[in-house]
Design a protein around this motif. Structure first.
Motif, PDB file in Angstrom:
ATOM      1  N   ASP A 121      32.576  46.698  33.246  1.00  0.00           N
ATOM      2  CA  ASP A 121      31.749  47.946  32.601  1.00  0.00           C
ATOM      3  C   ASP A 121      30.268  46.656  32.895  1.00  0.00           C
ATOM      4  O   ASP A 121      29.109  48.340  32.244  1.00  0.00           O
ATOM      5  CB  ASP A 121      31.692  48.003  31.253  1.00  0.00           C
ATOM      6  N   LYS A 122      29.617  45.882  32.634  1.00  0.00           N
ATOM      7  CA  LYS A 122      28.681  45.370  33.342  1.00  0.00           C
ATOM      8  C   LYS A 122      28.162  45.847  34.588  1.00  0.00           C
ATOM      9  O   LYS A 122      28.945  46.743  35.213  1.00  0.00           O
ATOM     10  CB  LYS A 122      27.891  43.803  33.505  1.00  0.00           C
ATOM     11  N   ASP A 123      26.686  46.633  35.106  1.00  0.00           N
ATOM     12  CA  ASP A 123      26.235  46.497  36.307  1.00  0.00           C
ATOM     13  C   ASP A 123      25.188  45.250  36.942  1.00  0.00           C
ATOM     14  O   ASP A 123      24.230  45.250  36.013  1.00  0.00           O
ATOM     15  CB  ASP A 123      25.612  47.835  35.750  1.00  0.00           C
ATOM     16  N   ILE A 124      25.382  45.579  38.555  1.00  0.00           N
ATOM     17  CA  ILE A 124      24.849  44.209  39.305  1.00  0.00           C
ATOM     18  C   ILE A 124      24.581  44.729  40.053  1.00  0.00           C
ATOM     19  O   ILE A 124      24.857  45.106  40.892  1.00  0.00           O
ATOM     20  CB  ILE A 124      25.859  43.114  39.330  1.00  0.00           C
ATOM     21  N   VAL A 141      30.976  49.107  47.284  1.00  0.00           N
ATOM     22  CA  VAL A 141      30.581  50.204  46.205  1.00  0.00           C
ATOM     23  C   VAL A 141      31.547  49.964  44.535  1.00  0.00           C
ATOM     24  O   VAL A 141      31.268  50.660  43.571  1.00  0.00           O
ATOM     25  CB  VAL A 141      32.175  51.017  46.743  1.00  0.00           C
ATOM     26  N   ALA A 142      31.735  49.428  44.435  1.00  0.00           N
ATOM     27  CA  ALA A 142      32.156  48.482  43.385  1.00  0.00           C
ATOM     28  C   ALA A 142      33.284  46.591  43.076  1.00  0.00           C
ATOM     29  O   ALA A 142      33.050  46.194  44.035  1.00  0.00           O
ATOM     30  CB  ALA A 142      34.040  49.438  42.703  1.00  0.00           C
ATOM     31  N   ALA A 143      32.685  46.396  41.852  1.00  0.00           N
ATOM     32  CA  ALA A 143      33.373  44.722  41.611  1.00  0.00           C
ATOM     33  C   ALA A 143      34.853  44.767  40.162  1.00  0.00           C
ATOM     34  O   ALA A 143      34.514  45.707  40.036  1.00  0.00           O
ATOM     35  CB  ALA A 143      31.861  44.316  41.215  1.00  0.00           C
ATOM     36  N   PHE A 144      35.720  43.978  40.622  1.00  0.00           N
ATOM     37  CA  PHE A 144      36.423  44.164  39.701  1.00  0.00           C
ATOM     38  C   PHE A 144      36.793  42.765  39.256  1.00  0.00           C
ATOM     39  O   PHE A 144      36.158  41.811  39.800  1.00  0.00           O
ATOM     40  CB  PHE A 144      37.992  44.212  40.042  1.00  0.00           C
ATOM     41  N   ASP A 145      36.909  42.304  37.856  1.00  0.00           N
ATOM     42  CA  ASP A 145      37.125  41.110  37.189  1.00  0.00           C
ATOM     43  C   ASP A 145      38.156  41.887  35.615  1.00  0.00           C
ATOM     44  O   ASP A 145      38.452  42.875  35.249  1.00  0.00           O
ATOM     45  CB  ASP A 145      36.076  40.764  36.283  1.00  0.00           C
ATOM     46  N   VAL A 146      38.678  40.835  35.065  1.00  0.00           N
ATOM     47  CA  VAL A 146      39.561  41.031  33.872  1.00  0.00           C
ATOM     48  C   VAL A 146      38.725  40.483  33.159  1.00  0.00           C
ATOM     49  O   VAL A 146      39.279  40.676  31.228  1.00  0.00           O
ATOM     50  CB  VAL A 146      40.388  40.319  33.870  1.00  0.00           C
ATOM     51  N   LYS A 203      28.808  48.691  39.667  1.00  0.00           N
ATOM     52  CA  LYS A 203      29.929  48.669  38.172  1.00  0.00           C
ATOM     53  C   LYS A 203      30.683  46.974  38.348  1.00  0.00           C
ATOM     54  O   LYS A 203      31.237  47.905  39.300  1.00  0.00           O
ATOM     55  CB  LYS A 203      29.882  50.429  38.402  1.00  0.00           C
ATOM     56  N   VAL A 204      30.616  46.893  37.154  1.00  0.00           N
ATOM     57  CA  VAL A 204      31.819  45.868  37.363  1.00  0.00           C
ATOM     58  C   VAL A 204      32.915  46.561  36.595  1.00  0.00           C
ATOM     59  O   VAL A 204      32.775  46.988  35.400  1.00  0.00           O
ATOM     60  CB  VAL A 204      32.010  44.600  36.357  1.00  0.00           C
ATOM     61  N   LEU A 205      33.958  46.699  37.622  1.00  0.00           N
ATOM     62  CA  LEU A 205      35.552  47.187  36.711  1.00  0.00           C
ATOM     63  C   LEU A 205      36.762  46.288  36.207  1.00  0.00           C
ATOM     64  O   LEU A 205      36.891  45.321  37.205  1.00  0.00           O
ATOM     65  CB  LEU A 205      36.175  48.362  37.571  1.00  0.00           C
ATOM     66  N   HIS A 206      37.546  47.216  35.276  1.00  0.00           N
ATOM     67  CA  HIS A 206      38.385  46.140  35.260  1.00  0.00           C
ATOM     68  C   HIS A 206      39.611  46.517  36.320  1.00  0.00           C
ATOM     69  O   HIS A 206      39.446  47.421  37.297  1.00  0.00           O
ATOM     70  CB  HIS A 206      39.907  46.413  34.096  1.00  0.00           C
ATOM     71  N   ILE A 207      40.170  44.791  37.088  1.00  0.00           N
ATOM     72  CA  ILE A 207      41.005  45.080  37.886  1.00  0.00           C
ATOM     73  C   ILE A 207      42.024  46.016  38.260  1.00  0.00           C
ATOM     74  O   ILE A 207      42.216  46.693  39.268  1.00  0.00           O
ATOM     75  CB  ILE A 207      41.657  43.740  38.107  1.00  0.00           C
ATOM     76  N   SER A 208      42.815  46.799  36.808  1.00  0.00           N
ATOM     77  CA  SER A 208      43.395  47.480  37.144  1.00  0.00           C
ATOM     78  C   SER A 208      43.144  49.258  37.684  1.00  0.00           C
ATOM     79  O   SER A 208      43.881  50.093  37.853  1.00  0.00           O
ATOM     80  CB  SER A 208      44.197  47.604  35.687  1.00  0.00           C
TER      81      SER A 208
END
Lengths: 211, 211
Positions: free
Chosen positions: A125-128, A114-119, A132-137
């Motif tokens: 904010d990319k989309d794979i 449902v989502a991916a996270f990175d810092v 959606k890639v969200l900030h880990i916070s």
């Protein structure tokens, strides 16, 4: 119908998805009944093993007839906890994280990233493939919206423990860890370490023994 | 000293690298003797299982004392066929292939990626942490130079069977397949299908059963 309270060996739990996949193929082929002997031929586990594994959770077959394919498939979905489309997240969007998102999205019928996270600002904010890639916070917010069952951890060794703190704070209790490091977690958190080295090394045996 | 001729169950072969890794840690800690009970605590397999597994290949321990750590480690290297630095190749240099090359190069003490292969001109001739990406038609030449034990296949579903033809023609007999497709190979070629879905699904059980 399904007993999920017993103390079930890990090896049994690991075989359940193999049975599930086999039953899904039988359903696609419109087969209605299957014997433990036929399940044995298709999975490689002995018929005794299969019958014994299923007995941990209830009585699903009829002696002399076998199992109703769809009923057994639905029971195994319930046993595993896959009876709804299960939500997971990927933490760490490098090459491995990206590969796992693509692999899952296209191939897994029961699990939904449902989502991916990175810092890293260059990936946030990319989309794979629609993920959606969200900030880990933001993990805790996503956990509130979906009921995340598993976090797949694909960050590098140095960032792994910090990422785990975010995962635990968000309320996720199961981590599938690809970082080659021993994670420190509370007792109620279950970590499964993926280990491709182990699989690869056991293959070397077959490459060298047949000469 | 080591008997590699028996018909050994797959499950035994899969446990050997786990023993190997445990013994390597003991060696780093300068421990000289280990009992099957201590190996049991460190690996999670029962002491009986460990003793039984090793018996397939010879007699390596002393009753009442245990195993000499270095000797047992060297014997397991011989059993698996890892007694020299073992050469492998990666076929398919997308996200997954790249991740596996990076992972291996930095983490695996016994296996060495000597080359990677692809057909895409945008990746051929690139260099990933010292591993050269070559056109797939060069595989046979590389096989002549190194004695490649395993090809890791990470191409997409559509290209998998064609890539397998190159692998087989080059003389490689063991394939670790990450493409989600059933490969058609001659009887003397061993294919092991990686299946992260299976591992992931069995984890869902732990995420849902403890509530």
């Amino acid at each position: 119908m399904v007993n999920r309270n017993g103390d079930v060996p890990k090896s049994v739990i690991r075989r359940l998805p193999v049975y599930l996949r086999t039953l899904d193929i039988l359903i696609r082929n419109e087969q209605e009944i299957v014997s433990s002997r036929e399940l044995s031929e298709k999975t490689g586990f002995t018929a005794e093993q299969i019958r014994k594994d299923l007995t941990f959770f209830g009585a699903f077959g009829t002696r002399g007839t076998g199992y109703t394919v769809k009923y057994l498939r639905d029971m195994i979905l319930k046993i595993i906890g896959l009876d709804e489309r299960t939500s997971i997240v990927v933490v760490g969007v490098g090459h491995l994280g990206t590969a796992l998102i693509r692999y899952n999205v296209t191939k897994n019928p029961y699990v939904n990233v449902v989502a991916a996270f990175d810092v890293d600002p260059s990936v946030v904010d990319k989309d794979i493939l629609g993920v959606k890639v969200l900030h880990i916070s933001k993990m805790k917010e996503v956990m509130k919206e979906y009921n995340i069952k598993v976090a797949i951890l694909t960050v590098n060794t140095e960032s792994a423990q910090e990422a785990v703190e975010y995962i635990i704070k968000s309320g996720i209790r199961v981590i599938f860890n690809f970082a080659p490091v021993k994670l420190i977690v509370p007792e109620n958190v279950h970590v499964h370490n993926a280990d491709l080295s182990i699989e690869l090394q056991s293959l070397i045996y077959y490459a060298t023994v047949e000469k």
